[in-house]
Design a protein around this motif. Structure first.
Motif, mmCIF file in Angstrom:
data_model
loop_
_atom_site.group_PDB
_atom_site.id
_atom_site.type_symbol
_atom_site.label_atom_id
_atom_site.label_comp_id
_atom_site.label_asym_id
_atom_site.label_seq_id
_atom_site.Cartn_x
_atom_site.Cartn_y
_atom_site.Cartn_z
ATOM 1 N N ARG A 18 26.230 32.786 39.210
ATOM 2 C CA ARG A 18 25.953 32.411 37.832
ATOM 3 C C ARG A 18 26.234 34.144 37.396
ATOM 4 O O ARG A 18 26.223 34.030 35.565
ATOM 5 C CB ARG A 18 24.527 32.912 38.239
ATOM 6 N N LEU A 19 26.471 35.096 37.696
ATOM 7 C CA LEU A 19 26.889 36.467 36.982
ATOM 8 C C LEU A 19 28.926 36.296 36.672
ATOM 9 O O LEU A 19 28.570 36.115 35.364
ATOM 10 C CB LEU A 19 27.223 37.432 37.869
ATOM 11 N N CYS A 20 29.370 35.446 36.978
ATOM 12 C CA CYS A 20 30.813 35.037 36.451
ATOM 13 C C CYS A 20 30.818 33.970 35.586
ATOM 14 O O CYS A 20 31.420 34.241 34.909
ATOM 15 C CB CYS A 20 31.752 33.946 37.625
ATOM 16 N N ALA A 21 29.471 33.244 35.610
ATOM 17 C CA ALA A 21 29.412 32.240 34.459
ATOM 18 C C ALA A 21 28.839 32.761 33.000
ATOM 19 O O ALA A 21 29.297 32.349 32.470
ATOM 20 C CB ALA A 21 28.308 30.995 34.313
ATOM 21 N N ILE A 22 27.965 33.725 33.511
ATOM 22 C CA ILE A 22 27.376 34.605 32.183
ATOM 23 C C ILE A 22 29.344 35.424 31.425
ATOM 24 O O ILE A 22 29.341 35.882 30.751
ATOM 25 C CB ILE A 22 26.203 36.063 33.152
ATOM 26 N N PHE A 23 30.279 35.868 32.613
ATOM 27 C CA PHE A 23 31.008 36.818 32.292
ATOM 28 C C PHE A 23 32.196 36.069 32.238
ATOM 29 O O PHE A 23 33.378 36.813 31.987
ATOM 30 C CB PHE A 23 31.245 38.237 32.979
ATOM 31 N N ASN A 24 31.759 35.065 31.916
ATOM 32 C CA ASN A 24 32.775 33.747 31.837
ATOM 33 C C ASN A 24 34.605 34.407 32.252
ATOM 34 O O ASN A 24 35.868 34.146 32.616
ATOM 35 C CB ASN A 24 33.430 33.948 30.386
ATOM 36 N N VAL A 25 33.857 34.317 33.374
ATOM 37 C CA VAL A 25 35.360 34.560 35.201
ATOM 38 C C VAL A 25 35.624 33.172 35.288
ATOM 39 O O VAL A 25 34.997 32.608 35.465
ATOM 40 C CB VAL A 25 34.648 35.626 35.960
ATOM 41 N N VAL A 26 37.007 33.143 34.667
ATOM 42 C CA VAL A 26 37.695 32.179 34.909
ATOM 43 C C VAL A 26 36.866 31.365 36.563
ATOM 44 O O VAL A 26 36.421 29.944 35.851
ATOM 45 C CB VAL A 26 38.682 31.762 34.954
ATOM 46 N N ALA A 27 37.097 31.831 37.180
ATOM 47 C CA ALA A 27 36.746 31.333 38.694
ATOM 48 C C ALA A 27 36.127 32.106 39.464
ATOM 49 O O ALA A 27 36.822 33.078 39.555
ATOM 50 C CB ALA A 27 38.138 30.519 39.379
ATOM 51 N N ARG A 28 35.165 31.557 40.597
ATOM 52 C CA ARG A 28 34.774 32.716 41.849
ATOM 53 C C ARG A 28 35.930 33.462 42.270
ATOM 54 O O ARG A 28 35.684 34.675 41.997
ATOM 55 C CB ARG A 28 33.859 32.121 42.225
ATOM 56 N N SER A 29 37.500 32.491 42.485
ATOM 57 C CA SER A 29 37.533 32.782 43.383
ATOM 58 C C SER A 29 38.222 33.977 42.899
ATOM 59 O O SER A 29 38.803 35.085 43.492
ATOM 60 C CB SER A 29 38.771 31.935 43.555
ATOM 61 N N SER A 30 38.056 34.360 41.516
ATOM 62 C CA SER A 30 39.132 35.589 41.000
ATOM 63 C C SER A 30 37.658 37.191 41.044
ATOM 64 O O SER A 30 38.800 38.179 41.549
ATOM 65 C CB SER A 30 38.827 35.456 39.319
ATOM 66 N N PHE A 31 37.075 37.149 41.779
ATOM 67 C CA PHE A 31 36.264 38.332 41.690
ATOM 68 C C PHE A 31 36.220 38.437 43.444
ATOM 69 O O PHE A 31 36.352 39.750 43.604
ATOM 70 C CB PHE A 31 34.536 37.382 41.695
ATOM 71 N N TYR A 32 36.606 37.056 43.838
ATOM 72 C CA TYR A 32 36.705 36.990 45.542
ATOM 73 C C TYR A 32 37.812 37.929 45.968
ATOM 74 O O TYR A 32 38.104 38.744 46.409
ATOM 75 C CB TYR A 32 36.370 36.000 46.691
ATOM 76 N N TYR A 33 38.727 37.400 44.738
ATOM 77 C CA TYR A 33 40.373 38.214 45.476
ATOM 78 C C TYR A 33 40.754 39.676 44.608
ATOM 79 O O TYR A 33 40.896 40.479 45.731
ATOM 80 C CB TYR A 33 41.204 37.585 44.385
ATOM 81 N N TRP A 34 38.985 40.138 43.789
ATOM 82 C CA TRP A 34 39.308 41.181 43.389
ATOM 83 C C TRP A 34 38.969 41.651 44.366
ATOM 84 O O TRP A 34 38.687 43.516 44.664
ATOM 85 C CB TRP A 34 38.416 41.633 42.506
ATOM 86 N N ARG A 35 37.622 41.502 44.984
ATOM 87 C CA ARG A 35 37.391 42.256 45.968
ATOM 88 C C ARG A 35 37.811 42.300 47.438
ATOM 89 O O ARG A 35 37.906 43.689 48.057
ATOM 90 C CB ARG A 35 35.869 41.488 46.558
ATOM 91 N N ARG A 36 38.735 41.226 47.805
ATOM 92 C CA ARG A 36 39.857 41.545 49.253
ATOM 93 C C ARG A 36 41.198 42.041 49.044
ATOM 94 O O ARG A 36 40.674 43.020 49.590
ATOM 95 C CB ARG A 36 39.771 40.062 48.897
ATOM 96 N N THR A 37 41.142 42.724 47.189
ATOM 97 C CA THR A 37 41.832 43.980 47.030
ATOM 98 C C THR A 37 42.421 44.992 46.779
ATOM 99 O O THR A 37 42.891 45.757 46.634
ATOM 100 C CB THR A 37 43.355 42.806 45.772
ATOM 101 N N ALA A 38 40.387 45.783 46.819
ATOM 102 C CA ALA A 38 40.237 46.363 46.815
ATOM 103 C C ALA A 38 40.860 47.683 47.454
ATOM 104 O O ALA A 38 41.418 48.995 46.604
ATOM 105 C CB ALA A 38 38.744 46.482 46.670
ATOM 106 N N ASP A 39 41.255 47.550 48.405
ATOM 107 C CA ASP A 39 41.775 48.612 49.179
ATOM 108 C C ASP A 39 43.097 49.164 48.746
ATOM 109 O O ASP A 39 43.070 49.748 48.376
ATOM 110 C CB ASP A 39 41.782 48.438 50.931
ATOM 111 N N ASP A 40 43.684 47.841 48.754
ATOM 112 C CA ASP A 40 45.622 48.058 47.825
ATOM 113 C C ASP A 40 45.302 48.893 46.696
ATOM 114 O O ASP A 40 45.896 49.479 46.218
ATOM 115 C CB ASP A 40 45.592 46.337 47.626
ATOM 116 N N ARG A 41 44.165 48.019 45.917
ATOM 117 C CA ARG A 41 43.901 48.808 44.407
ATOM 118 C C ARG A 41 43.715 50.269 44.537
ATOM 119 O O ARG A 41 44.446 51.173 44.430
ATOM 120 C CB ARG A 41 42.315 48.366 43.808
#
Length: 106
Positions: A18-41
């Motif tokens: 729902r949140l990804c749809a509201i914020f026009n994140v192209v795909a939920r996978s983008s959010f999960y990628y962001w979360r998975r790469t938090a340590d690298d950032r």
């Protein structure tokens, strides 16, 4: 706060889909990628902070004469720190421009 952080903070209450749809994140996978790469950032930010401190020291030790033209590799960090070199370019200036052709010639 970016939109991914907002999704992470509110995902239990509203759900990622729902949140990804509201914020026009192209795909939920983008959010999960962001979360998975938090340590690298975080590691990159720590390295950038260390480099920024070194750049400040070198610049200060040289009375401000050692700057962007001589440290081309860290120009991005200089920009982030607010230092300016003699020439300022927008990102579009650095892209290769398409070749111009006469009408009717490819």
């Amino acid at each position: 706060m970016n939109r991914f952080q907002f999704v992470a903070d509110h995902q239990r209450r509203f759900g990622v889909k729902r949140l990804c749809a509201i914020f026009n994140v192209v795909a939920r996978s983008s959010f999960y990628y962001w979360r998975r790469t938090a340590d690298d950032r975080a590691a990159r930010q720590a390295a950038d902070a260390k480099l920024a401190a070194r750049i400040r020291t070198v610049r200060q030790d040289s009375n401000g004469t050692y700057g962007v033209p001589r440290i081309a590799v860290v120009a991005e960090v200089f920009a982030h720190l607010g230092f300016q070199g003699p020439l300022q370019h927008s990102p579009g200036d650095l892209r290769q421009q398409p070749a111009l052709t006469e009408q009717g010639h490819p």
